[in-house]
Design a protein around this motif. Structure first.
Motif, PDB file in Angstrom:
ATOM      1  N   ALA A 129       0.821  -1.185   0.188  1.00  0.00           N
ATOM      2  CA  ALA A 129      -0.001   0.191  -0.019  1.00  0.00           C
ATOM      3  C   ALA A 129       0.774   1.044  -0.021  1.00  0.00           C
ATOM      4  O   ALA A 129       0.531   2.214  -0.758  1.00  0.00           O
ATOM      5  CB  ALA A 129      -0.846   0.049   1.045  1.00  0.00           C
ATOM      6  N   ASN A 130       1.935   1.149   0.675  1.00  0.00           N
ATOM      7  CA  ASN A 130       2.694   2.456   0.866  1.00  0.00           C
ATOM      8  C   ASN A 130       3.443   2.587  -0.382  1.00  0.00           C
ATOM      9  O   ASN A 130       3.640   3.820  -1.009  1.00  0.00           O
ATOM     10  CB  ASN A 130       3.802   2.191   1.977  1.00  0.00           C
ATOM     11  CG  ASN A 130       3.002   2.629   3.394  1.00  0.00           C
ATOM     12  OD1 ASN A 130       1.781   3.265   3.369  1.00  0.00           O
ATOM     13  ND2 ASN A 130       3.500   1.989   4.436  1.00  0.00           N
ATOM     14  N   VAL A 131       4.038   1.454  -0.964  1.00  0.00           N
ATOM     15  CA  VAL A 131       4.806   1.736  -2.463  1.00  0.00           C
ATOM     16  C   VAL A 131       3.810   2.128  -3.441  1.00  0.00           C
ATOM     17  O   VAL A 131       4.201   3.133  -4.174  1.00  0.00           O
ATOM     18  CB  VAL A 131       5.281   0.279  -2.892  1.00  0.00           C
ATOM     19  CG1 VAL A 131       5.940   0.599  -3.981  1.00  0.00           C
ATOM     20  CG2 VAL A 131       6.451  -0.138  -1.765  1.00  0.00           C
ATOM     21  N   LEU A 132       2.729   1.645  -3.437  1.00  0.00           N
ATOM     22  CA  LEU A 132       1.665   2.031  -4.455  1.00  0.00           C
ATOM     23  C   LEU A 132       1.246   3.246  -4.141  1.00  0.00           C
ATOM     24  O   LEU A 132       1.042   3.938  -5.269  1.00  0.00           O
ATOM     25  CB  LEU A 132       0.440   1.013  -4.627  1.00  0.00           C
ATOM     26  CG  LEU A 132       0.994  -0.447  -4.972  1.00  0.00           C
ATOM     27  CD1 LEU A 132      -0.162  -1.486  -4.600  1.00  0.00           C
ATOM     28  CD2 LEU A 132       1.330  -0.593  -6.309  1.00  0.00           C
ATOM     29  N   ARG A 133       0.990   3.993  -3.159  1.00  0.00           N
ATOM     30  CA  ARG A 133       0.716   5.250  -2.727  1.00  0.00           C
ATOM     31  C   ARG A 133       1.668   6.210  -3.201  1.00  0.00           C
ATOM     32  O   ARG A 133       1.407   7.166  -3.801  1.00  0.00           O
ATOM     33  CB  ARG A 133       0.230   5.406  -1.284  1.00  0.00           C
ATOM     34  CG  ARG A 133      -0.906   5.843  -0.995  1.00  0.00           C
ATOM     35  CD  ARG A 133      -1.232   5.902   0.634  1.00  0.00           C
ATOM     36  NE  ARG A 133      -2.266   5.193   0.889  1.00  0.00           N
ATOM     37  CZ  ARG A 133      -2.152   4.149   1.704  1.00  0.00           C
ATOM     38  NH1 ARG A 133      -0.902   4.069   2.501  1.00  0.00           N
ATOM     39  NH2 ARG A 133      -3.168   3.369   2.252  1.00  0.00           N
ATOM     40  N   ALA A 150      -1.763  -4.068 -11.000  1.00  0.00           N
ATOM     41  CA  ALA A 150      -0.588  -4.830 -10.569  1.00  0.00           C
ATOM     42  C   ALA A 150      -0.564  -6.390 -11.061  1.00  0.00           C
ATOM     43  O   ALA A 150      -1.531  -6.946 -10.634  1.00  0.00           O
ATOM     44  CB  ALA A 150      -0.230  -4.717  -8.977  1.00  0.00           C
ATOM     45  N   PHE A 151       0.452  -6.588 -11.648  1.00  0.00           N
ATOM     46  CA  PHE A 151       0.588  -8.148 -12.346  1.00  0.00           C
ATOM     47  C   PHE A 151       1.872  -8.545 -11.392  1.00  0.00           C
ATOM     48  O   PHE A 151       2.538  -8.156 -11.339  1.00  0.00           O
ATOM     49  CB  PHE A 151       0.497  -8.191 -13.762  1.00  0.00           C
ATOM     50  CG  PHE A 151       1.711  -7.517 -14.524  1.00  0.00           C
ATOM     51  CD1 PHE A 151       2.729  -8.423 -14.745  1.00  0.00           C
ATOM     52  CD2 PHE A 151       1.565  -6.073 -14.686  1.00  0.00           C
ATOM     53  CE1 PHE A 151       3.933  -7.791 -15.446  1.00  0.00           C
ATOM     54  CE2 PHE A 151       2.839  -5.639 -15.277  1.00  0.00           C
ATOM     55  CZ  PHE A 151       3.962  -6.420 -15.611  1.00  0.00           C
ATOM     56  N   ASP A 171      -5.317  -8.921 -11.362  1.00  0.00           N
ATOM     57  CA  ASP A 171      -4.635  -7.968 -10.594  1.00  0.00           C
ATOM     58  C   ASP A 171      -4.289  -8.772  -8.911  1.00  0.00           C
ATOM     59  O   ASP A 171      -5.261  -9.450  -8.363  1.00  0.00           O
ATOM     60  CB  ASP A 171      -5.595  -6.853 -10.185  1.00  0.00           C
ATOM     61  CG  ASP A 171      -4.637  -5.608  -9.401  1.00  0.00           C
ATOM     62  OD1 ASP A 171      -3.679  -6.190  -8.793  1.00  0.00           O
ATOM     63  OD2 ASP A 171      -4.939  -4.496  -9.469  1.00  0.00           O
ATOM     64  N   CYS A 172      -2.929  -8.953  -8.789  1.00  0.00           N
ATOM     65  CA  CYS A 172      -2.461  -9.669  -7.544  1.00  0.00           C
ATOM     66  C   CYS A 172      -1.986  -8.574  -6.543  1.00  0.00           C
ATOM     67  O   CYS A 172      -1.439  -9.000  -5.477  1.00  0.00           O
ATOM     68  CB  CYS A 172      -1.447 -10.443  -8.066  1.00  0.00           C
ATOM     69  SG  CYS A 172      -1.744 -11.860  -9.116  1.00  0.00           S
ATOM     70  N   GLY A 173      -2.212  -7.287  -6.846  1.00  0.00           N
ATOM     71  CA  GLY A 173      -1.429  -6.444  -5.866  1.00  0.00           C
ATOM     72  C   GLY A 173      -2.050  -5.157  -5.563  1.00  0.00           C
ATOM     73  O   GLY A 173      -1.780  -4.454  -4.493  1.00  0.00           O
ATOM     74  N   ASP A 307       6.724  -2.722  -7.120  1.00  0.00           N
ATOM     75  CA  ASP A 307       6.697  -3.358  -5.842  1.00  0.00           C
ATOM     76  C   ASP A 307       7.046  -4.635  -5.765  1.00  0.00           C
ATOM     77  O   ASP A 307       7.467  -5.386  -6.843  1.00  0.00           O
ATOM     78  CB  ASP A 307       4.989  -3.255  -5.686  1.00  0.00           C
ATOM     79  CG  ASP A 307       4.990  -3.735  -4.093  1.00  0.00           C
ATOM     80  OD1 ASP A 307       5.594  -3.397  -3.246  1.00  0.00           O
ATOM     81  OD2 ASP A 307       3.614  -3.950  -3.696  1.00  0.00           O
ATOM     82  N   LEU A 308       7.452  -4.983  -4.484  1.00  0.00           N
ATOM     83  CA  LEU A 308       8.051  -6.563  -4.091  1.00  0.00           C
ATOM     84  C   LEU A 308       7.145  -7.058  -3.230  1.00  0.00           C
ATOM     85  O   LEU A 308       6.304  -6.266  -2.366  1.00  0.00           O
ATOM     86  CB  LEU A 308       9.453  -6.548  -3.726  1.00  0.00           C
ATOM     87  CG  LEU A 308      10.260  -5.759  -4.692  1.00  0.00           C
ATOM     88  CD1 LEU A 308      11.427  -5.220  -4.049  1.00  0.00           C
ATOM     89  CD2 LEU A 308      10.939  -6.638  -5.822  1.00  0.00           C
ATOM     90  N   SER A 309       7.084  -8.279  -2.989  1.00  0.00           N
ATOM     91  CA  SER A 309       6.751  -8.884  -1.760  1.00  0.00           C
ATOM     92  C   SER A 309       7.843  -8.834  -0.679  1.00  0.00           C
ATOM     93  O   SER A 309       8.925  -9.004  -1.000  1.00  0.00           O
ATOM     94  CB  SER A 309       6.438 -10.221  -1.773  1.00  0.00           C
ATOM     95  OG  SER A 309       5.844 -10.931  -0.752  1.00  0.00           O
TER      96      SER A 309
END
Ligand SMILES: CC(C)(COP(=O)(O)OP(=O)(O)OC[C@H]1O[C@@H](n2cnc3c(N)ncnc32)[C@H](O)[C@@H]1OP(=O)(O)O)[C@@H](O)C(=O)NCCC(=O)NCCS
Ligand SMILES: CC(=O)OP(=O)(O)O
Length: 334
Positions: A129-133, A150-151, A171-173, A307-309
């Motif tokens: 959430a923080n990275v995507l924001r 996000a794929f 979308d996985c993210g 992003d990453l996990s």
């Protein structure tokens, strides 16, 4: 050559500058060393050079660029750039400065927005959430994009399904409960992504717990409607729904459940009905089938921020950096 080796070669052809803001994370440092050693991209590390080097014993970061927010001659430019990005929210320069000095994600995203970096990769430490924001608020959506999603690029070992085991899952993210229009847009972006990164014709399956009318529920109706919208909006793309996962990828099952579909049994792009299904689905394949899982990679951001996990390994970061560099090439050449 494996999918990711091909992507790395493409990245090397036209080196891009990728900013890594999570320099307190040992996997990020190891990944930076590999990216530089293999010549995949130029690397910008956010933070104090001496601090970072003190934690990088055994790694060669001599070719990296270090940018310390506390001692950065471009800070005023970044303050202006961040205020411009957030002008609809009335962000003041003193607040922008505070954000840039305290939040490496926003610092890195602002470097991308300003053109000092071509892309950013983070998420080994920070939540998605923080990275995507930081991506959505600072770099923003690309012109013409209906929805950012996000794929994952999934590479399943010893598998002849999909494109020899390679799939796009989406979308996985990002989008927790997309409506039918949003799901259709995710299908369109994912098909384009598959073509650009894998280089083969996409065959998109709109996944559900139902195959062509076998179950009735509002959740099924959403996927049926999304499929109709996607077919109308992307008439040149092979899209089929609603399909269960086995009907989507296994030819023998497709022959009995959806015999008239051009996609069923041959799908290489899997569009999940919501983020629960997508996020759980990719982790199942990654952990049980030992698939390589690169992502979550965003599609529809003006410049690539990925992003990453938090469960990623250094080699996953290297793969996402390579994909980010190729996305940056594609963005520049469009
Ligand atoms: C990504 C996420 C944080 C965005 O949430 P949000 O509440 O919309 O965040 P913000 O309000 O800060 O949105 C930033 C901007 O992006 C826009 N935006 C949000 N989602 C968007 C999307 N999918 N496409 C395009 N724009 C989007 C917002 O409208 C907002 O625009 P504005 O700044 O001009 O007002 C949220 O969707 C989320 O938490 N997703 C799940 C992430 C996750 O945990 N994934 C699981 C692990 S991978
Ligand atoms: C992609 C994802 O699920 O990220 P995390 O594991 O960090 O929540």
């Amino acid at each position: 050559m494996s999918f990711i080796d091909v992507i790395k070669e493409r990245a090397k052809n036209e080196r891009k500058k990728i900013v890594l803001p999570e320099t307190g994370d040992p996997r990020t440092i190891e990944a930076a060393d590999t990216v530089l050693k293999e010549g995949i991209a130029d690397v910008i590390l956010v933070g104090n050079k001496e601090d970072i080097l003190s934690r990088a014993e055994g790694f060669d970061l001599s070719q990296a660029t270090f940018v310390d927010p506390d001692n950065c001659e471009r800070l005023n430019t970044y303050i202006e750039s961040l205020c411009e990005a957030r002008k609809s929210k009335g962000l003041l320069p003193e607040d922008a400065k505070e954000i840039l000095l305290s939040n490496p994600l926003f610092f890195g995203a602002t470097m991308v927005r300003s053109g000092d970096a071509d892309g950013m990769v983070a998420g080994a430490v920070n939540s998605s959430a923080n990275v995507l924001r930081s991506a959505l608020q600072v770099v923003k959506t690309a012109p013409g994009t209906k929805i950012v999603s996000a794929f994952f690029l999934m590479v399943v070992p010893d598998c002849d399904l999909g494109a020899n085991g390679t799939f796009v899952f989406a979308d996985c993210g990002l989008n927790q409960n997309p409506n039918s229009e949003q799901l259709a847009a995710i299908a369109g972006s994912s098909a384009q992504t598959f073509k650009q990164l894998v280089g083969e014709e996409p065959r998109v399956a709109m996944l559900s717990h139902s195959t062509v009318g076998s179950a009735k529920h509002d959740d099924v109706t959403k996927v049926v409607e999304a499929t109709a919208i996607a077919k109308k909006d992307y008439p040149d793309t092979l899209i089929c729904g609603e399909l269960q996962l086995d009907a989507a990828i296994v030819p023998e099952v497709a022959a009995s459940k959806a015999p008239r579909s051009e996609v069923a049994g041959k799908a290489n792009v899997l569009v999940f009905p919501d983020l629960d299904a997508g996020n759980i689905g990719y982790k199942l394949v990654q952990r049980l089938a030992k698939a390589e899982a690169y992502g979550p990679v965003t599609q529809g951001i003006a410049k690539p921020v990925n992003d990453l996990s938090r469960g990623c390994k250094a080699e996953d970061i290297v793969g996402v950096v390579a994909i980010t560099a190729v996305q940056a090439q594609l963005t520049e050449n469009n």
